[in-house]
Design a protein around this motif. Structure first.
Motif, mmCIF file in Angstrom:
data_model
loop_
_atom_site.group_PDB
_atom_site.id
_atom_site.type_symbol
_atom_site.label_atom_id
_atom_site.label_comp_id
_atom_site.label_asym_id
_atom_site.label_seq_id
_atom_site.Cartn_x
_atom_site.Cartn_y
_atom_site.Cartn_z
ATOM 1 N N ASP A 1 0.816 -1.209 0.000
ATOM 2 C CA ASP A 1 0.000 0.000 0.000
ATOM 3 C C ASP A 1 0.857 1.268 0.000
ATOM 4 O OD1 ASP A 1 -2.335 -1.398 -0.081
ATOM 5 O OD2 ASP A 1 -2.745 -1.243 2.067
ATOM 6 N N TYR A 2 1.948 1.234 0.784
ATOM 7 C CA TYR A 2 2.815 2.406 0.870
ATOM 8 C C TYR A 2 3.382 2.766 -0.503
ATOM 9 C CZ TYR A 2 6.843 5.330 1.837
ATOM 10 O OH TYR A 2 7.762 6.342 1.814
ATOM 11 N N ILE A 4 2.290 1.961 -3.483
ATOM 12 C CA ILE A 4 1.219 2.401 -4.387
ATOM 13 C C ILE A 4 0.868 3.855 -4.111
ATOM 14 C CG2 ILE A 4 -1.226 2.082 -4.965
ATOM 15 C CD1 ILE A 4 -0.723 -0.955 -4.535
ATOM 16 N N ASN A 5 0.773 4.215 -2.840
ATOM 17 C CA ASN A 5 0.476 5.608 -2.479
ATOM 18 C C ASN A 5 1.583 6.550 -2.937
ATOM 19 O OD1 ASN A 5 -2.012 5.081 -1.336
ATOM 20 N ND2 ASN A 5 -1.166 4.754 0.705
ATOM 21 N N GLU A 6 2.831 6.121 -2.804
ATOM 22 C CA GLU A 6 3.953 6.945 -3.242
ATOM 23 C C GLU A 6 3.917 7.173 -4.755
ATOM 24 O OE1 GLU A 6 6.446 8.682 -1.498
ATOM 25 O OE2 GLU A 6 4.938 8.243 0.040
ATOM 26 N N ARG A 8 1.276 7.074 -6.684
ATOM 27 C CA ARG A 8 0.143 7.971 -6.969
ATOM 28 C C ARG A 8 0.493 9.421 -6.649
ATOM 29 N NH1 ARG A 8 -4.231 3.882 -4.591
ATOM 30 N NH2 ARG A 8 -4.611 2.715 -6.491
ATOM 31 N N LYS A 9 1.200 9.631 -5.545
ATOM 32 C CA LYS A 9 1.596 10.987 -5.163
ATOM 33 C C LYS A 9 2.540 11.580 -6.207
ATOM 34 C CE LYS A 9 4.445 11.728 -1.701
ATOM 35 N NZ LYS A 9 5.031 11.831 -0.363
ATOM 36 N N ARG A 10 3.504 10.777 -6.650
ATOM 37 C CA ARG A 10 4.440 11.248 -7.675
ATOM 38 C C ARG A 10 3.718 11.547 -8.990
ATOM 39 N NH1 ARG A 10 10.028 10.658 -7.666
ATOM 40 N NH2 ARG A 10 10.814 10.280 -5.575
ATOM 41 N N GLU A 12 0.696 12.522 -9.365
ATOM 42 C CA GLU A 12 -0.037 13.773 -9.178
ATOM 43 C C GLU A 12 0.901 14.963 -9.295
ATOM 44 O OE1 GLU A 12 -1.454 17.269 -7.282
ATOM 45 O OE2 GLU A 12 0.008 16.001 -6.283
#
Length: 102
Positions: A1-2, A4-6, A8-10, A12
């Motif tokens: 999950d971590y 995947i979130n990273e 997605r943040k990049r 964006e």
């Protein structure tokens, strides 16, 4: 999950890069009206990947700690790599990498 979130943040940040560069420039100019902001490195050269950092060069006579602290406060963090240098260093960075004035 971590991870995947990273990613997605990049994504964006890269998708909205102009917005973030404007925030950087406006924030730096509040501290030094004569400061110059440049995009350098792989993003400026168009050879970046989503794992690349975004190198930003700030040319100013202001204390680098003051600039970096203020950028941190307004949310400029990873994937940005901010280089705060004095005006005499611009020529050096221009030889190392493509520099795109923001």
């Amino acid at each position: 999950d971590y991870l995947i979130n990273e990613v997605r943040k990049r994504q964006e940040v890269f998708r909205n890069l102009d917005k973030y560069l404007r925030i950087i420039k406006d924030t730096v100019r509040e501290l030094d009206q004569e400061a110059e902001v440049y995009l350098i490195g792989s993003v400026a050269e168009g050879t970046y990947t989503l794992s690349s950092d975004i190198d930003v060069l700030i040319i100013t006579r202001q204390n680098p700690g003051v600039i970096l602290k203020r950028l941190w406060e307004v949310g400029i963090r990873d994937p940005f790599e901010v280089h705060v240098r004095t005006p005499d260093k611009l020529k050096y960075y221009s030889r190392l990498s493509k520099t795109v004035k923001v």
